[in-house]
Design a protein around this motif. Sequence first.
Motif, PDB file in Angstrom:
ATOM      1  N   ARG A  93      41.571  51.779  45.423  1.00 54.06           N
ATOM      2  CA  ARG A  93      40.588  50.980  46.126  1.00 54.06           C
ATOM      3  C   ARG A  93      41.299  49.730  46.446  1.00 54.06           C
ATOM      4  NH1 ARG A  93      35.309  52.859  45.877  1.00 54.06           N
ATOM      5  NH2 ARG A  93      34.932  54.651  44.500  1.00 54.06           N
ATOM      6  N   GLU A  94      40.502  48.982  47.337  1.00 51.32           N
ATOM      7  CA  GLU A  94      40.997  47.737  47.686  1.00 51.32           C
ATOM      8  C   GLU A  94      41.205  46.817  46.188  1.00 51.32           C
ATOM      9  OE1 GLU A  94      40.019  43.737  50.734  1.00 51.32           O
ATOM     10  OE2 GLU A  94      38.919  45.453  50.466  1.00 51.32           O
ATOM     11  N   GLY A  95      42.413  46.088  46.230  1.00 52.76           N
ATOM     12  CA  GLY A  95      42.574  45.268  45.084  1.00 52.76           C
ATOM     13  C   GLY A  95      44.102  45.419  44.612  1.00 52.76           C
ATOM     14  N   ASN A  96      44.349  45.335  43.293  1.00 51.55           N
ATOM     15  CA  ASN A  96      45.852  45.352  42.917  1.00 51.55           C
ATOM     16  C   ASN A  96      46.247  43.805  43.204  1.00 51.55           C
ATOM     17  OD1 ASN A  96      45.817  47.505  40.877  1.00 51.55           O
ATOM     18  ND2 ASN A  96      46.086  48.801  42.834  1.00 51.55           N
ATOM     19  N   ILE A  97      45.481  42.713  43.012  1.00 49.86           N
ATOM     20  CA  ILE A  97      45.917  41.375  43.573  1.00 49.86           C
ATOM     21  C   ILE A  97      46.293  40.594  42.203  1.00 49.86           C
ATOM     22  CG2 ILE A  97      45.514  39.673  45.011  1.00 49.86           C
ATOM     23  CD1 ILE A  97      43.668  41.250  46.704  1.00 49.86           C
ATOM     24  N   VAL A  98      47.235  39.909  42.303  1.00 49.57           N
ATOM     25  CA  VAL A  98      47.445  38.908  41.248  1.00 49.57           C
ATOM     26  C   VAL A  98      46.676  37.771  41.149  1.00 49.57           C
ATOM     27  CG1 VAL A  98      49.243  37.326  39.929  1.00 49.57           C
ATOM     28  CG2 VAL A  98      50.072  39.410  41.085  1.00 49.57           C
ATOM     29  N   THR A  99      45.754  37.784  40.179  1.00 49.87           N
ATOM     30  CA  THR A  99      44.609  36.692  40.250  1.00 49.87           C
ATOM     31  C   THR A  99      45.051  35.586  39.131  1.00 49.87           C
ATOM     32  OG1 THR A  99      43.615  37.778  38.392  1.00 49.87           O
ATOM     33  CG2 THR A  99      42.898  38.279  40.637  1.00 49.87           C
ATOM     34  N   GLN A 100      45.914  35.762  38.409  1.00 45.50           N
ATOM     35  CA  GLN A 100      46.378  34.613  37.439  1.00 45.50           C
ATOM     36  C   GLN A 100      47.706  34.866  36.952  1.00 45.50           C
ATOM     37  OE1 GLN A 100      43.610  33.857  34.355  1.00 45.50           O
ATOM     38  NE2 GLN A 100      44.583  32.025  33.528  1.00 45.50           N
ATOM     39  N   ILE A 101      48.566  33.754  36.584  1.00 42.09           N
ATOM     40  CA  ILE A 101      49.757  34.000  35.835  1.00 42.09           C
ATOM     41  C   ILE A 101      49.655  33.056  34.582  1.00 42.09           C
ATOM     42  CG2 ILE A 101      52.076  33.708  35.917  1.00 42.09           C
ATOM     43  CD1 ILE A 101      52.030  33.957  39.076  1.00 42.09           C
ATOM     44  N   LYS A 102      49.906  33.733  33.477  1.00 42.41           N
ATOM     45  CA  LYS A 102      49.753  32.914  32.160  1.00 42.41           C
ATOM     46  C   LYS A 102      51.240  32.560  31.915  1.00 42.41           C
ATOM     47  CE  LYS A 102      45.163  34.754  31.021  1.00 42.41           C
ATOM     48  NZ  LYS A 102      44.178  34.933  29.830  1.00 42.41           N
ATOM     49  N   GLN A 113      47.758  38.639  35.287  1.00 35.35           N
ATOM     50  CA  GLN A 113      46.502  38.996  35.456  1.00 35.35           C
ATOM     51  C   GLN A 113      46.454  39.620  36.808  1.00 35.35           C
ATOM     52  OE1 GLN A 113      42.597  36.984  35.974  1.00 35.35           O
ATOM     53  NE2 GLN A 113      42.508  37.274  33.723  1.00 35.35           N
ATOM     54  N   VAL A 114      46.011  40.989  36.932  1.00 37.52           N
ATOM     55  CA  VAL A 114      45.578  41.705  38.084  1.00 37.52           C
ATOM     56  C   VAL A 114      44.206  42.214  38.062  1.00 37.52           C
ATOM     57  CG1 VAL A 114      46.388  43.847  39.415  1.00 37.52           C
ATOM     58  CG2 VAL A 114      48.101  42.549  37.910  1.00 37.52           C
ATOM     59  N   GLY A 115      43.606  42.063  39.597  1.00 31.79           N
ATOM     60  CA  GLY A 115      42.416  42.440  39.884  1.00 31.79           C
ATOM     61  C   GLY A 115      42.329  43.624  40.589  1.00 31.79           C
ATOM     62  N   MET A 129      33.207  34.592  39.372  1.00 31.82           N
ATOM     63  CA  MET A 129      33.308  34.065  41.003  1.00 31.82           C
ATOM     64  C   MET A 129      34.218  32.783  40.952  1.00 31.82           C
ATOM     65  SD  MET A 129      32.284  36.281  43.144  1.00 31.82           S
ATOM     66  CE  MET A 129      32.699  34.979  44.370  1.00 31.82           C
ATOM     67  N   GLY A 130      33.593  31.952  40.035  1.00 31.14           N
ATOM     68  CA  GLY A 130      34.579  30.676  39.981  1.00 31.14           C
ATOM     69  C   GLY A 130      35.955  30.804  39.655  1.00 31.14           C
ATOM     70  N   HIS A 131      36.402  32.014  38.726  1.00 27.45           N
ATOM     71  CA  HIS A 131      37.789  32.310  38.305  1.00 27.45           C
ATOM     72  C   HIS A 131      38.409  32.771  39.695  1.00 27.45           C
ATOM     73  CE1 HIS A 131      41.172  33.681  36.291  1.00 27.45           C
ATOM     74  NE2 HIS A 131      41.071  34.807  36.482  1.00 27.45           N
ATOM     75  N   LEU A 132      37.775  33.800  40.384  1.00 27.49           N
ATOM     76  CA  LEU A 132      38.446  34.294  41.491  1.00 27.49           C
ATOM     77  C   LEU A 132      38.684  33.480  42.729  1.00 27.49           C
ATOM     78  CD1 LEU A 132      36.724  38.109  41.230  1.00 27.49           C
ATOM     79  CD2 LEU A 132      39.148  37.221  40.587  1.00 27.49           C
ATOM     80  N   ALA A 135      41.466  31.331  42.526  1.00 31.07           N
ATOM     81  CA  ALA A 135      42.846  31.687  42.745  1.00 31.07           C
ATOM     82  C   ALA A 135      42.725  32.283  44.408  1.00 31.07           C
ATOM     83  CB  ALA A 135      42.934  33.187  42.126  1.00 31.07           C
ATOM     84  N   GLY A 136      41.713  32.144  45.134  1.00 31.72           N
ATOM     85  CA  GLY A 136      41.711  32.372  46.458  1.00 31.72           C
ATOM     86  C   GLY A 136      41.788  33.884  46.789  1.00 31.72           C
ATOM     87  N   VAL A 137      41.174  34.527  46.063  1.00 40.45           N
ATOM     88  CA  VAL A 137      41.431  36.043  46.094  1.00 40.45           C
ATOM     89  C   VAL A 137      39.837  36.663  46.476  1.00 40.45           C
ATOM     90  CG1 VAL A 137      43.324  36.285  45.202  1.00 40.45           C
ATOM     91  CG2 VAL A 137      41.221  36.707  43.857  1.00 40.45           C
ATOM     92  N   ILE A 138      39.640  38.023  46.729  1.00 32.80           N
ATOM     93  CA  ILE A 138      38.333  38.539  46.948  1.00 32.80           C
ATOM     94  C   ILE A 138      37.710  38.843  45.701  1.00 32.80           C
ATOM     95  CG2 ILE A 138      39.105  39.541  49.400  1.00 32.80           C
ATOM     96  CD1 ILE A 138      39.772  42.106  47.763  1.00 32.80           C
ATOM     97  N   PRO A 139      36.421  38.941  45.662  1.00 33.36           N
ATOM     98  CA  PRO A 139      35.601  39.436  44.154  1.00 33.36           C
ATOM     99  C   PRO A 139      35.963  40.812  44.127  1.00 33.36           C
ATOM    100  CG  PRO A 139      34.145  38.481  46.227  1.00 33.36           C
ATOM    101  CD  PRO A 139      35.453  38.736  46.634  1.00 33.36           C
ATOM    102  N   MET A 140      36.629  41.071  42.768  1.00 33.44           N
ATOM    103  CA  MET A 140      36.928  42.117  42.066  1.00 33.44           C
ATOM    104  C   MET A 140      36.201  42.606  41.031  1.00 33.44           C
ATOM    105  SD  MET A 140      40.860  42.083  43.223  1.00 33.44           S
ATOM    106  CE  MET A 140      41.342  40.327  43.144  1.00 33.44           C
ATOM    107  N   ARG A 141      36.115  43.806  40.401  1.00 33.57           N
ATOM    108  CA  ARG A 141      35.281  44.262  39.609  1.00 33.57           C
ATOM    109  C   ARG A 141      36.157  44.114  38.321  1.00 33.57           C
ATOM    110  NH1 ARG A 141      30.550  44.452  37.585  1.00 33.57           N
ATOM    111  NH2 ARG A 141      29.781  45.472  39.345  1.00 33.57           N
ATOM    112  N   HIS A 142      37.378  44.652  38.185  1.00 38.23           N
ATOM    113  CA  HIS A 142      38.238  44.794  36.936  1.00 38.23           C
ATOM    114  C   HIS A 142      39.399  43.755  37.179  1.00 38.23           C
ATOM    115  CE1 HIS A 142      36.274  48.601  36.469  1.00 38.23           C
ATOM    116  NE2 HIS A 142      36.455  48.880  37.512  1.00 38.23           N
TER     117      HIS A 142
END
Length: 280
Positions: A93-102, A113-115, A129-132, A135-142
């Motif tokens: 599905r739509e996703g597999n986007i890097v949302t955070q680098i620790k 971290q991948v969404g 929602m604030g976390h995503l 990062a400037g990415v779309i809302p993602m479930r996982h």
Amino acid sequence: MPLSAINQFCYPTPSLVKTKTPASLKCSFLSKSPPFPLTKTTPLTLNRNQKFSLSIVAMSMEAGVGVMGTKLGMMTYFEPNGKVVPVTVVGFREGNIVTQIKTDATDGYDAVQVGYRRVRDKKLTKPEMGHLEKAGVIPMRHLQEFRLQGLDGFEIGQKLLFEELFKEGDLVDVSGTTIGKGFQGGIKRHNFKRGPMSHGSKSHRALGSIGAGTTPGRVYKGKKMPGRMGGTKTKIRKLKIVKIDNDLRVVMIKGALPGKPGNLLRIAPAKIVGKNIPKS
């Protein structure tokens, strides 16, 4: 001793994600020389007068960055030579986007971290929602993390493509939640043998003895008995990628994968002793 390294699918728009994946992120764990250091040396103090060097292997780390997918079902795949291979089809599905680098400096360890799986805004909490949005990415479930030895080449908002990270013939480790079976007996849950089914037998499917008498006077912890079966996280290791279909956006992996169709799967490069994990 401190251990510091311990069926319809959406398509993302180019404006939301960055689709470029550097060549250094490709799955090269089957090459002769590993692309990253495998061990860390930490001094181990046994007493005041003597010191030793302990080689620590970070077993909790991944062999490389991976992706998440959705189980679609099983089918039969025929190889060019006519061999029949049972495979599981995994879609994306739509996703597999890097949302955070620790990093080790900010979080104590290195991870990406991948969404995965876009959802509507109201499906997420305000902190999510604030976390995503940060990062400037779309809302993602996982959201899941991949602990790595190095973070070179990663950036927030980067799109991870399966065909750029893996190729046909690679071995992967697949994690997921197994199908829940509910409360089951010892025969189904632990493969116990049953008793005689003839007339006069008083133990057809019962467990039998579960311990001694007065000594110890209790049942030992961990005794295999009836209980809840399934519904737990499981990892199946060293599965072969049989086919990657870029047109249908699916991948075929040899063998059975955890869960039922629609289940979330985590796919990462396989850890192989002697290849990307040193022999002990």
